[in-house]
Scaffold this motif. Structure first.
Motif, mmCIF file in Angstrom:
data_model
loop_
_atom_site.group_PDB
_atom_site.id
_atom_site.type_symbol
_atom_site.label_atom_id
_atom_site.label_comp_id
_atom_site.label_asym_id
_atom_site.label_seq_id
_atom_site.Cartn_x
_atom_site.Cartn_y
_atom_site.Cartn_z
ATOM 1 N N ALA A 59 0.085 -2.229 7.073
ATOM 2 C CA ALA A 59 0.343 -1.057 6.412
ATOM 3 C C ALA A 59 -0.217 0.230 7.153
ATOM 4 C CB ALA A 59 -0.733 -1.046 5.321
ATOM 5 N N LEU A 118 -1.949 -6.465 5.054
ATOM 6 C CA LEU A 118 -1.889 -5.042 4.678
ATOM 7 C C LEU A 118 -2.683 -4.210 5.826
ATOM 8 C CD1 LEU A 118 -2.004 -4.730 0.746
ATOM 9 C CD2 LEU A 118 -0.061 -4.379 2.294
ATOM 10 N N PHE A 120 -3.670 2.332 3.539
ATOM 11 C CA PHE A 120 -4.421 1.189 3.264
ATOM 12 C C PHE A 120 -5.794 1.496 2.952
ATOM 13 C CE2 PHE A 120 -7.324 -2.394 4.827
ATOM 14 C CZ PHE A 120 -6.872 -3.403 3.834
ATOM 15 N N SER A 146 0.850 -1.086 0.042
ATOM 16 C CA SER A 146 -0.094 0.040 -0.062
ATOM 17 C C SER A 146 0.893 1.406 0.109
ATOM 18 C CB SER A 146 -0.962 0.051 1.344
ATOM 19 O OG SER A 146 -1.855 -1.194 1.087
#
Length: 388
Positions: free
Chosen positions: A98, A94, A103, A69
């Motif tokens: 992230a 993610l 994200f 991301s």
């Protein structure tokens, strides 16, 4: 070919390589580094990303895909190659690792995912990328990149002697980038599995086994000596992994499915069970184990950690305080496995990823062509052994 070491060299985490030949530039993996902050959390990728032609992801663990991301937020708009299993698991990784703003704005872009199966051969520009099963997780792969003049092989995470998964042989190459997560640890996986089984047997009133959702969970289920429980949210993913017959050794799928059918489901808020309890993830950074580790510590419920513990992670802090034990369940190569990979690849020049500098000298005594001086931020020219 030129190889830029963007992460994972002289360190564990943020694994990422840039491979350039002529006008073609690809990335192999794009991970984050648990326990780091700021720029060190992400690969050392400087400048614009417009010239990247493709990204190839080996599997969905955070140190190999967690910065995707972030890369998309920086403007990467090209294709992303991964297996169907990796695509299925990457969104959860993610979401956990992230940066939330990245994200929310740049989740996994389904329309740009190019699916392949382990064993397929892929192309990007003038580069031909072959793949093979890694033995690490269902859908996990290694990559070998050829530009017609030289070939580099990047193992990502592999397990040559897994009791559960199949690993395909990495081909001859000019440069091997191999998984040195355990340095020169000589203890085979079968011995560690027996140690874990014996530890669990010594705690018959229950214990907590934090584990990644994919990969190590199946290894642990195969090693457990008797009945066990799982966090209920793991069941569907475990079932899907066990149904991926091509990734598993002969006979293993049926054995694991039988064990899982007999496992008890456990949900948040219930009393801690008088059984071994598997809960993801393995470090206590995310998922059910992030809630269970503090609860187990307060209740005196035994905890066994079986994987990498980044400094400052909940698992590492609990272990340091003497409230959790640790026995490695090998989900990366031990010494004999890496020597075998290197020999089958033709004893080429070698680089190691996911390994601290303090372990490289011992490893070089077994793999003499290992370039121990290479670190994240360096550049290697394939075939000449030079770096900047």
């Amino acid at each position: 070919m030129m190889l830029d070491l963007l992460g994972g060299f002289g360190e564990k985490g943020r694994t990422s390589l840039a491979v350039r030949s002529g006008s073609t530039l690809i990335l192999l993996d794009i991970g984050i580094k648990v326990g780091a902050s700021g720029a060190e959390y992400y690969p050392a990728l400087e400048g614009p990303v417009d010239d990247i032609d493709a990204v190839f992801v080996s599997h969905a663990h955070e140190d190999h895909v967690g910065a995707l991301s972030w890369l998309l937020a920086r403007g990467y708009a090209g294709p992303i190659f991964m297996t169907a299993e990796t695509r299925g698991e990457a969104p959860a990784t993610l979401a956990a690792y992230a940066e939330p703003g990245d994200f929310s704005r740049f989740p996994l872009p389904e329309d740009r995912i190019e699916l392949f199966e382990p064993g397929d051969t892929l192309t990007s520009g003038n580069l031909v990328v072959s793949t093979g099963r890694s033995g690490h997780v269902v859908g996990g792969v290694w990559f070998a990149v050829d530009d017609g003049e030289s070939r580099i092989a990047y193992s990502a995470d592999v397990v040559p002697d897994s009791n559960v998964f199949v690993m395909d042989t990495i081909p001859h190459c000019d440069l091997l980038v191999f998984d040195a997560s355990y340095g020169a640890d000589p203890v085979p996986g079968a011995v560690r599995a027996r140690e874990i089984s014996e530890w669990v047997a010594r705690h018959p009133r229950g214990c907590l086994l934090p584990t990644p959702l994919s990969g190590r969970s199946l290894e642990l289920i195969a090693a457990l000596p008797g009945p066990f429980a799982i966090h209920a949210g793991m069941r569907s993913s475990l079932e899907a992994q066990m149904d991926a017959g091509a990734s598993l050794l002969p006979g293993v799928s049926g054995f694991l499915r039988r064990r899982l059918r007999e496992a008890a489901d456990w949900a948040d808020g219930e009393p801690l069970p008088a059984l071994p309890l598997l809960a993801d993830d393995g470090m206590g950074e995310a998922g059910p184990s992030s809630r269970l580790l503090p609860r187990a510590g307060e209740a005196g419920y035994p905890v066994l950690l079986t994987g990498h513990l980044p400094p400052g992670s909940p698992g590492q802090l609990l272990n340091k305080a003497g409230r959790a034990d640790w026995i490695r369940m090998p989900t990366h190569p031990t010494l004999s496995g890496n020597v075998g990979i290197w020999e089958k690849a033709g004893r080429p020049t070698a680089l190691s990823h996911s390994c601290g500098p303090d372990l490289l000298g011992d490893l070089k005594s077994h793999i003499p062509s290992l370039l121990t001086q290479c670190r994240t931020g360096h550049r290697v020219t394939v075939g000449q052994g030079s770096k900047k």
